[in-house]
Design a protein around this motif. Structure first.
Motif, PDB file in Angstrom:
ATOM      1  N   ILE A  46       1.050  -0.516   0.257  1.00  0.00           N
ATOM      2  CA  ILE A  46      -0.074  -0.234  -0.286  1.00  0.00           C
ATOM      3  C   ILE A  46       1.189   1.284   0.035  1.00  0.00           C
ATOM      4  O   ILE A  46       1.694   1.534   0.969  1.00  0.00           O
ATOM      5  CB  ILE A  46      -0.755   0.594   1.062  1.00  0.00           C
ATOM      6  N   LEU A  47       0.379   2.175  -1.185  1.00  0.00           N
ATOM      7  CA  LEU A  47       1.292   3.272  -1.387  1.00  0.00           C
ATOM      8  C   LEU A  47       0.770   4.701  -1.492  1.00  0.00           C
ATOM      9  O   LEU A  47      -0.510   4.166  -1.261  1.00  0.00           O
ATOM     10  CB  LEU A  47       2.106   3.931  -2.402  1.00  0.00           C
ATOM     11  N   GLU A  48       0.819   5.782   0.073  1.00  0.00           N
ATOM     12  CA  GLU A  48       0.009   6.809   0.568  1.00  0.00           C
ATOM     13  C   GLU A  48       1.205   8.088  -0.074  1.00  0.00           C
ATOM     14  O   GLU A  48       1.848   8.415   0.178  1.00  0.00           O
ATOM     15  CB  GLU A  48      -0.398   6.952   1.793  1.00  0.00           C
ATOM     16  N   MET A  49       0.174   8.832  -1.053  1.00  0.00           N
ATOM     17  CA  MET A  49       1.118  10.358  -1.238  1.00  0.00           C
ATOM     18  C   MET A  49      -0.207  10.996  -1.325  1.00  0.00           C
ATOM     19  O   MET A  49      -1.175  10.854  -3.033  1.00  0.00           O
ATOM     20  CB  MET A  49       1.688   9.820  -2.760  1.00  0.00           C
ATOM     21  N   ASP A  50      -0.129  11.772  -0.940  1.00  0.00           N
ATOM     22  CA  ASP A  50      -1.335  13.891  -0.618  1.00  0.00           C
ATOM     23  C   ASP A  50      -2.528  12.701  -0.623  1.00  0.00           C
ATOM     24  O   ASP A  50      -3.129  13.337  -0.801  1.00  0.00           O
ATOM     25  CB  ASP A  50      -0.993  14.347  -1.692  1.00  0.00           C
ATOM     26  N   ASN A  51      -2.776  11.852   0.640  1.00  0.00           N
ATOM     27  CA  ASN A  51      -4.171  11.677   0.669  1.00  0.00           C
ATOM     28  C   ASN A  51      -4.926  10.561  -0.287  1.00  0.00           C
ATOM     29  O   ASN A  51      -5.924  10.143  -0.082  1.00  0.00           O
ATOM     30  CB  ASN A  51      -5.314  12.293   1.812  1.00  0.00           C
ATOM     31  N   MET A  52      -3.415  10.460  -1.230  1.00  0.00           N
ATOM     32  CA  MET A  52      -4.170   9.463  -1.993  1.00  0.00           C
ATOM     33  C   MET A  52      -3.762   7.477  -1.699  1.00  0.00           C
ATOM     34  O   MET A  52      -2.364   8.145  -1.554  1.00  0.00           O
ATOM     35  CB  MET A  52      -4.311   9.426  -3.571  1.00  0.00           C
ATOM     36  N   ARG A  53      -3.938   7.022  -2.009  1.00  0.00           N
ATOM     37  CA  ARG A  53      -3.597   5.446  -1.840  1.00  0.00           C
ATOM     38  C   ARG A  53      -3.497   4.590  -2.594  1.00  0.00           C
ATOM     39  O   ARG A  53      -5.024   4.845  -4.197  1.00  0.00           O
ATOM     40  CB  ARG A  53      -4.146   4.440  -0.561  1.00  0.00           C
ATOM     41  N   THR A  54      -2.680   4.428  -3.440  1.00  0.00           N
ATOM     42  CA  THR A  54      -3.340   2.999  -3.806  1.00  0.00           C
ATOM     43  C   THR A  54      -2.334   1.357  -3.669  1.00  0.00           C
ATOM     44  O   THR A  54      -1.832   1.470  -3.043  1.00  0.00           O
ATOM     45  CB  THR A  54      -2.351   2.980  -5.530  1.00  0.00           C
ATOM     46  N   ALA A  55      -2.496   0.525  -4.441  1.00  0.00           N
ATOM     47  CA  ALA A  55      -2.030  -0.506  -3.759  1.00  0.00           C
ATOM     48  C   ALA A  55      -0.947  -1.016  -4.497  1.00  0.00           C
ATOM     49  O   ALA A  55      -1.054  -1.672  -6.209  1.00  0.00           O
ATOM     50  CB  ALA A  55      -3.147  -2.097  -3.631  1.00  0.00           C
ATOM     51  N   LEU A  56      -0.031  -1.269  -4.997  1.00  0.00           N
ATOM     52  CA  LEU A  56       0.771  -1.448  -5.510  1.00  0.00           C
ATOM     53  C   LEU A  56       1.102  -3.115  -5.815  1.00  0.00           C
ATOM     54  O   LEU A  56       2.066  -3.518  -4.541  1.00  0.00           O
ATOM     55  CB  LEU A  56       2.503  -1.142  -5.184  1.00  0.00           C
ATOM     56  N   GLN A  57       1.219  -3.828  -7.483  1.00  0.00           N
ATOM     57  CA  GLN A  57       1.488  -5.931  -6.335  1.00  0.00           C
ATOM     58  C   GLN A  57       3.154  -5.759  -7.496  1.00  0.00           C
ATOM     59  O   GLN A  57       3.397  -5.048  -8.323  1.00  0.00           O
ATOM     60  CB  GLN A  57       0.581  -6.158  -8.328  1.00  0.00           C
ATOM     61  N   VAL A  58       3.811  -6.136  -6.446  1.00  0.00           N
ATOM     62  CA  VAL A  58       5.216  -6.693  -6.540  1.00  0.00           C
ATOM     63  C   VAL A  58       5.460  -8.198  -6.403  1.00  0.00           C
ATOM     64  O   VAL A  58       4.207  -9.103  -5.749  1.00  0.00           O
ATOM     65  CB  VAL A  58       5.787  -6.233  -5.707  1.00  0.00           C
ATOM     66  N   ASP A  59       5.949  -8.443  -7.181  1.00  0.00           N
ATOM     67  CA  ASP A  59       6.033 -10.017  -7.313  1.00  0.00           C
ATOM     68  C   ASP A  59       6.868 -11.139  -5.767  1.00  0.00           C
ATOM     69  O   ASP A  59       6.394 -11.892  -5.187  1.00  0.00           O
ATOM     70  CB  ASP A  59       7.461 -10.603  -8.434  1.00  0.00           C
ATOM     71  N   GLU A  60       8.380 -10.466  -5.397  1.00  0.00           N
ATOM     72  CA  GLU A  60       7.856 -10.194  -4.027  1.00  0.00           C
ATOM     73  C   GLU A  60       8.517  -9.209  -2.885  1.00  0.00           C
ATOM     74  O   GLU A  60       9.154  -8.005  -3.946  1.00  0.00           O
ATOM     75  CB  GLU A  60       8.945 -11.737  -4.034  1.00  0.00           C
ATOM     76  N   LEU A  61       9.258  -8.861  -1.586  1.00  0.00           N
ATOM     77  CA  LEU A  61       9.656  -8.596  -1.509  1.00  0.00           C
ATOM     78  C   LEU A  61      10.685  -9.141  -0.368  1.00  0.00           C
ATOM     79  O   LEU A  61      11.075 -10.394  -0.340  1.00  0.00           O
ATOM     80  CB  LEU A  61       8.722  -7.801   0.009  1.00  0.00           C
ATOM     81  N   ILE A  62      12.178  -8.015  -1.209  1.00  0.00           N
ATOM     82  CA  ILE A  62      13.095  -8.872  -0.940  1.00  0.00           C
ATOM     83  C   ILE A  62      14.058  -8.982   0.886  1.00  0.00           C
ATOM     84  O   ILE A  62      14.709  -9.588   1.550  1.00  0.00           O
ATOM     85  CB  ILE A  62      14.370  -8.564  -2.250  1.00  0.00           C
ATOM     86  N   GLY A  63      13.467  -7.537   1.243  1.00  0.00           N
ATOM     87  CA  GLY A  63      13.984  -6.637   2.615  1.00  0.00           C
ATOM     88  C   GLY A  63      14.487  -5.483   2.956  1.00  0.00           C
ATOM     89  O   GLY A  63      13.784  -4.739   2.006  1.00  0.00           O
ATOM     90  N   GLN A  64      14.755  -5.434   3.549  1.00  0.00           N
ATOM     91  CA  GLN A  64      15.386  -3.955   3.719  1.00  0.00           C
ATOM     92  C   GLN A  64      16.475  -3.164   4.103  1.00  0.00           C
ATOM     93  O   GLN A  64      17.350  -3.890   4.481  1.00  0.00           O
ATOM     94  CB  GLN A  64      13.621  -3.651   5.170  1.00  0.00           C
ATOM     95  N   MET A  65      16.790  -1.769   3.494  1.00  0.00           N
ATOM     96  CA  MET A  65      17.916  -1.594   3.711  1.00  0.00           C
ATOM     97  C   MET A  65      18.356  -0.404   4.099  1.00  0.00           C
ATOM     98  O   MET A  65      17.340   0.663   3.508  1.00  0.00           O
ATOM     99  CB  MET A  65      19.122  -2.168   3.020  1.00  0.00           C
ATOM    100  N   GLN A  66      19.356   0.569   4.991  1.00  0.00           N
ATOM    101  CA  GLN A  66      19.321   1.871   4.302  1.00  0.00           C
ATOM    102  C   GLN A  66      20.631   1.777   3.692  1.00  0.00           C
ATOM    103  O   GLN A  66      20.738   0.806   3.767  1.00  0.00           O
ATOM    104  CB  GLN A  66      19.814   2.689   6.036  1.00  0.00           C
ATOM    105  N   VAL A  67      19.744   3.489   2.470  1.00  0.00           N
ATOM    106  CA  VAL A  67      20.939   3.397   1.286  1.00  0.00           C
ATOM    107  C   VAL A  67      21.008   4.922   0.503  1.00  0.00           C
ATOM    108  O   VAL A  67      20.502   5.855   1.432  1.00  0.00           O
ATOM    109  CB  VAL A  67      20.473   2.542   0.078  1.00  0.00           C
ATOM    110  N   VAL A  68      22.228   5.286   0.688  1.00  0.00           N
ATOM    111  CA  VAL A  68      22.234   6.488  -0.378  1.00  0.00           C
ATOM    112  C   VAL A  68      22.284   6.576  -1.372  1.00  0.00           C
ATOM    113  O   VAL A  68      22.334   6.296  -2.278  1.00  0.00           O
ATOM    114  CB  VAL A  68      24.187   6.671   0.402  1.00  0.00           C
ATOM    115  N   LEU A  69      20.558   7.318  -1.600  1.00  0.00           N
ATOM    116  CA  LEU A  69      20.102   7.744  -2.435  1.00  0.00           C
ATOM    117  C   LEU A  69      21.267   8.772  -4.030  1.00  0.00           C
ATOM    118  O   LEU A  69      21.614   9.400  -3.567  1.00  0.00           O
ATOM    119  CB  LEU A  69      18.645   8.498  -2.631  1.00  0.00           C
ATOM    120  N   LYS A  70      21.009   7.813  -5.053  1.00  0.00           N
ATOM    121  CA  LYS A  70      22.248   9.193  -5.713  1.00  0.00           C
ATOM    122  C   LYS A  70      20.842   9.206  -7.141  1.00  0.00           C
ATOM    123  O   LYS A  70      20.037   8.626  -7.624  1.00  0.00           O
ATOM    124  CB  LYS A  70      22.902   8.282  -6.593  1.00  0.00           C
ATOM    125  N   SER A  71      21.065  11.142  -7.222  1.00  0.00           N
ATOM    126  CA  SER A  71      19.588  11.571  -8.669  1.00  0.00           C
ATOM    127  C   SER A  71      20.452  10.623  -9.507  1.00  0.00           C
ATOM    128  O   SER A  71      21.848  10.969 -10.180  1.00  0.00           O
ATOM    129  CB  SER A  71      20.129  12.646  -8.403  1.00  0.00           C
TER     130      SER A  71
END
Length: 123
Positions: A46-71
């Motif tokens: 479930i994704l939410e942005m500006d009070n709008m929500r949607t359900a994003l269908q993905v094949d699998e969740l692999i994990g969670q990690m902290q990353v450095v975002l590069k543009s």
């Protein structure tokens, strides 16, 4: 993972009942023109942005990690649906999804389906 009874097709668009609200389902594979590895049995995020929500269908969740975002735009070019990239510990590059874009696409597709349905019904 949604139960089959919670998923409906309304005006040609798939929706899922979450609590007391129907959310549009957006397939990540469809957005990026990729084959889905587990057709019909994905996970909904479930994704939410500006009070709008949607359900994003993905094949699998692999994990969670902290990353450095590069543009991605500063180092390559703008790619719709991707806000940036990161280099993983093993040297692979992982793309970071643009949640705002994904939610807006899901809702514009849902609105488009409503508009098409209204036109076909004389509205």
């Amino acid at each position: 993972q949604p139960v089959a009874a919670a998923i409906k097709t309304v005006n040609g668009a798939k929706v899922v009942l979450v609590g007391d609200e129907y959310l549009p389902i957006t397939s990540l594979a469809d957005l990026f023109n990729l084959p889905a590895s587990n057709e019909g049995s994905g996970i909904l995020v479930i994704l939410e942005m500006d009070n709008m929500r949607t359900a994003l269908q993905v094949d699998e969740l692999i994990g969670q990690m902290q990353v450095v975002l590069k543009s991605l735009e500063a180092n390559y070019r703008r790619v719709k649906g991707v806000s940036g990239a990161t280099i993983l510990g093993d040297g692979r590059v992982a793309l970071i999804l643009d949640v705002a874009y994904l939610v807006s696409v899901a809702h514009s597709n849902a609105n488009l389906a409503d508009q098409i349905s209204g036109e076909n019904n004389g509205g």
